[in-house]
Design a protein around this motif. Sequence first.
Motif, PDB file in Angstrom:
ATOM      1  N   ARG A  70      -9.291   1.116  10.579  1.00  0.00           N
ATOM      2  CA  ARG A  70      -7.744   1.158   9.882  1.00  0.00           C
ATOM      3  C   ARG A  70      -7.366   0.223   9.159  1.00  0.00           C
ATOM      4  O   ARG A  70      -6.555   0.660   8.172  1.00  0.00           O
ATOM      5  N   LEU A 112      -8.458   1.567   5.767  1.00  0.00           N
ATOM      6  CA  LEU A 112      -7.515   2.702   5.474  1.00  0.00           C
ATOM      7  C   LEU A 112      -6.162   2.201   5.039  1.00  0.00           C
ATOM      8  O   LEU A 112      -5.570   2.834   3.993  1.00  0.00           O
ATOM      9  N   HIS A 113      -5.870   1.027   5.256  1.00  0.00           N
ATOM     10  CA  HIS A 113      -4.388   0.538   4.679  1.00  0.00           C
ATOM     11  C   HIS A 113      -4.399   0.316   3.253  1.00  0.00           C
ATOM     12  O   HIS A 113      -3.429   0.413   2.713  1.00  0.00           O
ATOM     13  N   LEU A 163      -2.537   3.275   1.612  1.00  0.00           N
ATOM     14  CA  LEU A 163      -0.964   3.570   1.811  1.00  0.00           C
ATOM     15  C   LEU A 163      -0.284   3.779   0.686  1.00  0.00           C
ATOM     16  O   LEU A 163       0.801   4.569   0.656  1.00  0.00           O
ATOM     17  N   MET A 183       0.315   7.212  -0.309  1.00  0.00           N
ATOM     18  CA  MET A 183       0.685   8.090   0.648  1.00  0.00           C
ATOM     19  C   MET A 183       2.134   8.277   0.563  1.00  0.00           C
ATOM     20  O   MET A 183       2.608   7.418   0.378  1.00  0.00           O
ATOM     21  N   GLY A 224       1.853   7.691   5.906  1.00  0.00           N
ATOM     22  CA  GLY A 224       1.492   6.500   5.828  1.00  0.00           C
ATOM     23  C   GLY A 224       1.851   5.582   7.129  1.00  0.00           C
ATOM     24  O   GLY A 224       1.028   5.059   7.831  1.00  0.00           O
ATOM     25  N   ALA A 225       3.183   5.480   7.212  1.00  0.00           N
ATOM     26  CA  ALA A 225       3.808   4.870   8.262  1.00  0.00           C
ATOM     27  C   ALA A 225       3.124   5.240   9.732  1.00  0.00           C
ATOM     28  O   ALA A 225       2.924   4.188  10.532  1.00  0.00           O
ATOM     29  N   PHE A 226       3.030   6.549   9.902  1.00  0.00           N
ATOM     30  CA  PHE A 226       2.492   6.843  11.165  1.00  0.00           C
ATOM     31  C   PHE A 226       0.991   6.881  10.975  1.00  0.00           C
ATOM     32  O   PHE A 226       0.321   7.435  12.152  1.00  0.00           O
ATOM     33  N   GLY A 227       0.331   6.298  10.046  1.00  0.00           N
ATOM     34  CA  GLY A 227      -1.299   6.371  10.185  1.00  0.00           C
ATOM     35  C   GLY A 227      -1.938   7.796  10.232  1.00  0.00           C
ATOM     36  O   GLY A 227      -2.987   7.811  10.597  1.00  0.00           O
ATOM     37  N   PHE A 256      -3.832   9.524   8.370  1.00  0.00           N
ATOM     38  CA  PHE A 256      -4.814   9.656   7.317  1.00  0.00           C
ATOM     39  C   PHE A 256      -5.644  11.009   7.312  1.00  0.00           C
ATOM     40  O   PHE A 256      -6.102  11.578   8.413  1.00  0.00           O
ATOM     41  N   GLN A 272      -9.035  13.576   6.642  1.00  0.00           N
ATOM     42  CA  GLN A 272     -10.364  13.308   6.841  1.00  0.00           C
ATOM     43  C   GLN A 272     -11.117  12.690   5.644  1.00  0.00           C
ATOM     44  O   GLN A 272     -11.897  11.874   5.960  1.00  0.00           O
ATOM     45  N   VAL A 305     -10.686   8.962   5.567  1.00  0.00           N
ATOM     46  CA  VAL A 305     -11.186   8.225   6.534  1.00  0.00           C
ATOM     47  C   VAL A 305     -12.723   8.194   6.223  1.00  0.00           C
ATOM     48  O   VAL A 305     -13.461   7.137   6.492  1.00  0.00           O
ATOM     49  N   GLU A 306     -13.466   9.437   5.824  1.00  0.00           N
ATOM     50  CA  GLU A 306     -14.859   9.304   5.432  1.00  0.00           C
ATOM     51  C   GLU A 306     -15.002   8.352   4.197  1.00  0.00           C
ATOM     52  O   GLU A 306     -16.119   7.554   4.229  1.00  0.00           O
TER      53      GLU A 306
END
Lengths: 258, 268, 281
Positions: free
Chosen positions: A102, A105-106, A109, A112, A117-120, A122, A124, A127-128
């Motif tokens: 995570r 992933l930031h 942000l 997005m 972005g705020a609720f995460g 993301f 696929q 993430v990959e």
Amino acid sequence: MGETIVEVKQLNKTYPDGTVALKNINIKAYKGEFIVIIGPSGAGKSTFLRSINRLSEPTGGEILFMGKDIVKAGKRDLRKIRRNIGMIFQGFNLVKRLPTVRNVLHGKLGYMSSVKGAFGLFDQKDVEEALDILKRVGLEDQAFKRADELSGGQQQRVAIARAINQTPQLILADEPIASLDPNSSRVVMDYLQKACREEGFTTFVNLHQVDFAKEYADRIIGIKDGEVFFDGTASQLTDETIEALYSKEKTKKQEAVV
Amino acid sequence: MMKNNRHMEKKKVQNTIFTVLAFAFFIFSMLQLDIVPERLMRSFERLTYIFGNMFPPKLNEPIDVFGAAIESIQVAILGTIIGILVSFFLAVFAAKNLTPFKPLSFAIKSFAGFVRAVPALIWALLFIVAVGLGPTPGVLALAINSIGMLVKVYAEALEEIDMGVVEALESAGASKVQVILQGVIPSMLSAFIAWSLFRLDVNIRYSAILGVVGAGGIGWELVKAAQMSRYDEALMVTIVIFLMVMSAEVISEFMKKRANAATAQALK
Amino acid sequence: MKAASIQTDREGHKPPTKDLYSEYRKRKKILFKSQATVFGVITLLALWSLWGTGFNPLSIVTGTYDMFVFMFTDLFPPDFSAIGSLIGPALDTLYMSYVGMVISVLFSLVLGVLAADFLTPHPIIAAISKGITAFLRSVPAVVWAIILVAGIGLGPLTGTIAIGLSGIGILGKAYAEVLNSMDRDQIEGVRATGASWLQVMGQAVWPQFKAGFVSWSLYKLDMNIREAAILGLVGAGGLGYYLQSSISLFQYKTAAMAILMIFALILLVEFVTAKLRERIL
Ligand SMILES: Nc1ncnc2c1ncn2[C@@H]1O[C@H](COP(=O)(O)OP(=O)(O)O)[C@@H](O)[C@H]1O
Ligand SMILES: [Mg+2]
């Protein structure tokens, strides 16, 4: 020389308490350059880096990033500029209780919508990509651990991964290895350098170890009392220059020609 | 060494004086309150009589009492939820490291300080005058009283977070909302949960007595029983209140553990 | 060296990204499930409470508004001429808090010693003592006050006893915890010299107990002022009583003055106890 990524012109910074931290800094950085900044503590190295992405507001001058003036950018533009500039800190600055992946992933942000972005939320693909980058810094086994369960060196590699995930043009690293042991320091510097070579981004690294600077840098900039004291290659950096750079007395600038 | 000894001596003398003064003030206060032996004796007799009448505890209208107990719990839940939501919102602006405007932080903190200094039951009394009798003033009184405390502790928890995290996310181009939801809240989540549950616990305690001034719940049942000299029923209501408060404590303790276990599981 | 360190890091098992992604999904699901449960339960509780109390969420806004109106039209400005008649009740509140504190200190000392693991004469006595404190802690002072008002009538004596009783719940537990956290070796040391029970208490226990004892007792005094101020609302004397009667007589400006007095008294006592704590410790 390749394309110019950043051009700093007449940059000045005076803190509200009157401390003059930067005086008329002029620096041009090209695509793919790995630049190490050295200098005594309090010289203004951090202030310089933090001025580039405006974590610290410059009080004068221009910073042209990909041709746009960062200093004049409004809030919206600044967000767009910042997502193209990765930053790595001495203290890693990961969200400690979130999993490693995570934190990586930031890095996305800035690309997005605010709410997603705020609720995460993301995708696929995001993430990959993040997992891929984690693999590249050798941390795929740690992907789901809490960030603070990792060792210091590993945490810094997560921070590098977060920066890479921004797909930036420029990386700013402020003393990235100052709180690491020598072995982890080397690993972190290797990954940082490798990332820059592979992705072709320009990098500014503040270091206080001159030996590391000489080993890794394409170009070294010495800052003393808020001014550029030296600017050249590792081989141009003589022992006398180093001594003068770190000596207490005010010495005349000995800028080498690039 | 010498000096140290002298200092110790002085402290000893000082503490003896304090003890004597404390005792004198105790006697003085007793006299002022007219607590004298014969009055105590008389009260004691009355109390033994009442105590005798309390047993066995029983309920004449069990449905009313349990209904009222449930209402108390509901008042506490609503007061807590509203308090938490409003407090968190205010705390973001009250925390010195996150506020967009320093005087705003000061203003919110002073407001919370004032609100906190007025006891919950007085808030209930005032809200009854302002909005009428029933559970509504009770909910509002608990909400505002919670805000007084939660704004303070949330703001403190926010001020303790690592600002480096905020800087890191900002420098990645994250917006303010993203920084708060992705960086700030995860960093303070355990403090947030612990304080919120603690407050639920406190509010259940308060909700049990709000009825005393007419703000809904079980407190009123107690007043009724006591005023009608039904001491057995008063004892039973007291026991119900005791059970309510006890179980609130146990449940909030349990939930705290659950919350920690759930996050631990996802991060294994 | 450089290359080697990277190599060691990249050696070993490397799952493909697809696998890692499904692992990510799995964990996200677990997390989502537990978060959804929490939010679901909270939402259900909220709805149940809204239904049960008939609370209209809009009244958060209207109630706040009404409160403002009430404050600025009826409460404000406070009637400062009432100060004279408020001094008596204010002092009563202070005396009630203080006497109440002393009562709880005395009883709590006994209960605390009886409940402390290594000072108790018998584990069963410890359990009983803990039970009494737990019960007293879980029954709010106002409840005691209501029962006592019915029994011994209106007035400060009622308030004092109520405060004393509920204080035992808090201090009894606190003292027992402080006692339990003491350094046992020191106590054993003094005991080994053949000291009597009283000497052990004075020489080994008291010095370690003192700091906790003083701060908890003073903390209780702080709390008692608030408690005493509201006990009056049910007829147990002091400022609260005055407040209650002025509100039922619609004398809101006098009531506002009483609230200000409570406020001032709380701050004053907090200030004094803070100073005392500093001086004594
Ligand atoms: N927030 C601040 N407020 C005032 N002065 C500051 C602040 N941050 C840094 N300084 C001052 O600015 C100068 C440069 O600091 P810094 O950029 O941190 O140096 P370096 O990173 O080279 O050690 C120092 O004199 C430092 O004391
Ligand atoms: Mg620095």
